[in-house]
Scaffold this active site. Structure first.
Site, short mmCIF file in Angstrom:
data_model
loop_
_atom_site.label_atom_id
_atom_site.label_comp_id
_atom_site.label_asym_id
_atom_site.label_seq_id
_atom_site.Cartn_x
_atom_site.Cartn_y
_atom_site.Cartn_z
N VAL A 231 1.03 -1.10 0.10
CA VAL A 231 0.07 -0.02 0.09
C VAL A 231 0.94 1.14 -0.17
O VAL A 231 0.41 2.41 0.30
CB VAL A 231 -1.01 0.20 1.32
CG1 VAL A 231 -1.99 -1.11 1.30
CG2 VAL A 231 -0.22 0.03 2.53
N ALA A 232 2.11 1.13 -0.25
CA ALA A 232 3.11 2.11 -0.27
C ALA A 232 3.42 2.74 -1.50
O ALA A 232 2.71 3.76 -1.87
CB ALA A 232 4.09 1.77 0.64
N ARG A 233 4.52 2.43 -2.31
CA ARG A 233 4.68 2.89 -3.46
C ARG A 233 5.30 1.62 -4.43
O ARG A 233 6.06 0.67 -3.79
CB ARG A 233 6.04 3.75 -3.33
CG ARG A 233 5.64 5.28 -2.81
CD ARG A 233 4.61 5.78 -3.86
NE ARG A 233 4.27 7.17 -3.43
CZ ARG A 233 3.26 7.50 -2.87
NH1 ARG A 233 2.16 6.83 -2.68
NH2 ARG A 233 2.81 8.93 -2.71
N GLU A 262 1.77 3.87 -12.96
CA GLU A 262 0.47 3.98 -12.59
C GLU A 262 -0.11 5.24 -13.56
O GLU A 262 0.43 6.15 -14.08
CB GLU A 262 0.20 4.64 -11.33
CG GLU A 262 0.57 3.53 -10.25
CD GLU A 262 0.36 3.65 -8.83
OE1 GLU A 262 -0.38 4.92 -8.70
OE2 GLU A 262 0.95 3.27 -7.76
N HIS A 281 -4.81 2.22 -6.66
CA HIS A 281 -4.00 3.06 -5.96
C HIS A 281 -5.31 3.87 -4.93
O HIS A 281 -5.42 5.19 -4.97
CB HIS A 281 -3.19 4.27 -6.50
CG HIS A 281 -2.28 4.84 -5.69
ND1 HIS A 281 -1.10 5.35 -6.03
CD2 HIS A 281 -2.37 5.56 -4.44
CE1 HIS A 281 -0.48 5.88 -5.17
NE2 HIS A 281 -1.27 6.21 -4.17
C1 OXD Z 1 -0.38 8.54 -1.68
C2 OXD Z 1 -1.87 8.86 -1.59
O1 OXD Z 1 0.35 9.56 -1.34
O2 OXD Z 1 -2.67 8.24 -2.14
O3 OXD Z 1 -0.04 7.86 -2.43
O4 OXD Z 1 -2.21 9.65 -0.50
#
Ligand code: OXD
Length: 318
Positions: A231-233, A262, A281
């Protein structure tokens, strides 16, 4: 009419959404002008006027024109996009506390439960009108969840997982103890923690130190029955190595909300793997209603020349 002493640019790359954020700003009358932009050109036009940007994915090219800019309030969870070399070092960057952890904790528990409750199996059986009472769900309680990154989001996920009886392990830079986490490993001991986990949840910010953190060796260290949730990057996980591990089933599956590119390109192999859940996302969405109060409080402080809250350390990148 004289310009107000402060000038805020609300930037969001969608006009309607930018306006929703701007509509919730209620600055003291005559103290703040509010500009709204959804494109780099519109933002560049007002950039020389503003001392505050309240934004998401702000185009770096405008910073060269924003000579008065003193403060950037980000609207999302991550600040990696904001910490570009173009952003002058005098600009204070603030983050949003308390909003994303609860969303992401629900996301993580939901998708862990999706696996343990064998949602796909029962739905498929239903479509075929098959009564499969020999297949039982699994218990979530007692399984081990490893949270990689024990910032505020990671800690919220850890607490939530612990509340449903999961054993929670963590990995952080310092390895310092965290309430509700049975054991915290230093980042350098990541590979010792991975084989213990049934679920590995990535919540660490993207920094030079975490780019590619989960590569072939880390994936090989995971149990064949384990799931990876990111859920990060995207770039924290080596995507090619992940695809390979998933195809060979050296791990059981992955729930991915973030990707190297993305939107995930249509031809990307992750779309087609039956042991992968792709979400776009959305695990920690930003809404003007939740972010607005954080900005409002800091705006009051900014106007009163008091120190801002939730300032990020630009050297650390979070
Ligand atoms: C992020 C968000 O920083 O969705 O990825 O807030």
């Amino acid at each position: 009419m004289a310009a107000a002493p402060h000038s805020v640019l609300v930037y969001y790359p969608d006009d309607a959404e930018a306006r929703r954020y701007a509509a919730l700003i209620r600055p003291p009358r005559g103290r703040v002008d509010v500009h709204v932009a959804a494109s780099a050109d519109d933002a560049a036009r007002v950039a020389p006027l503003v001392d505050v940007i309240y934004g998401w994915k702000v185009p770096p090219a405008i910073y060269g024109k924003a000579d008065k800019l003193a403060w950037l309030q980000v609207m999302g969870a991550g600040v990696d996009w904001a910490l570009v070399p173009e952003l002058p070092s005098r600009v204070v960057v603030t983050r949003v506390p308390g909003v994303f952890g609860p969303w992401m904790a629900e996301y993580v528990l939901a998708w862990c439960t999706f696996v343990t409750q064998r949602v796909e199996t029962y739905r498929a059986a239903q479509r075929d009108r098959r009564w499969i009472d020999t297949v039982l769900p699994m218990r979530l309680r007692g399984t081990t969840l490893l949270v990689v990154g024990l910032g505020e989001i990671g800690r919220t996920i850890a607490r939530t997982a612990s509340a449903v009886g999961m054993r929670v392990l963590g990995v952080s830079r310092s390895g310092a103890a965290v309430r509700g986490v049975d054991r915290v490993y230093r980042a350098s001991a990541l590979r010792r923690a991975l084989p213990l986990a049934d679920w590995v949840v990535i919540t660490t910010p993207l920094t030079p130190a975490t780019r590619g953190l989960i590569g072939p060796d880390e994936l090989a260290a995971m149990k064949p029955s384990a799931w990876l949730l990111n859920v990060a990057r995207g770039p924290i996980v080596n995507e090619a190595a992940l695809v390979d591990a998933l195809r060979r089933r050296s791990i059981a599956g992955a729930v991915l909300d973030v990707f190297e590119t993305e939107p995930l390109p249509k031809e990307h192999p992750l779309w087609g793997l039956d042991n992968v859940v792709v979400t776009p996302h959305i695990s920690g969405p930003s809404t003007p209603e939740e972010i607005g109060p954080v900005f409002a409080e800091n705006l009051r402080r900014f106007i009163a020349r008091r120190p801002l809250r939730h300032v990020i350390d630009r050297r650390l990148g979070y």
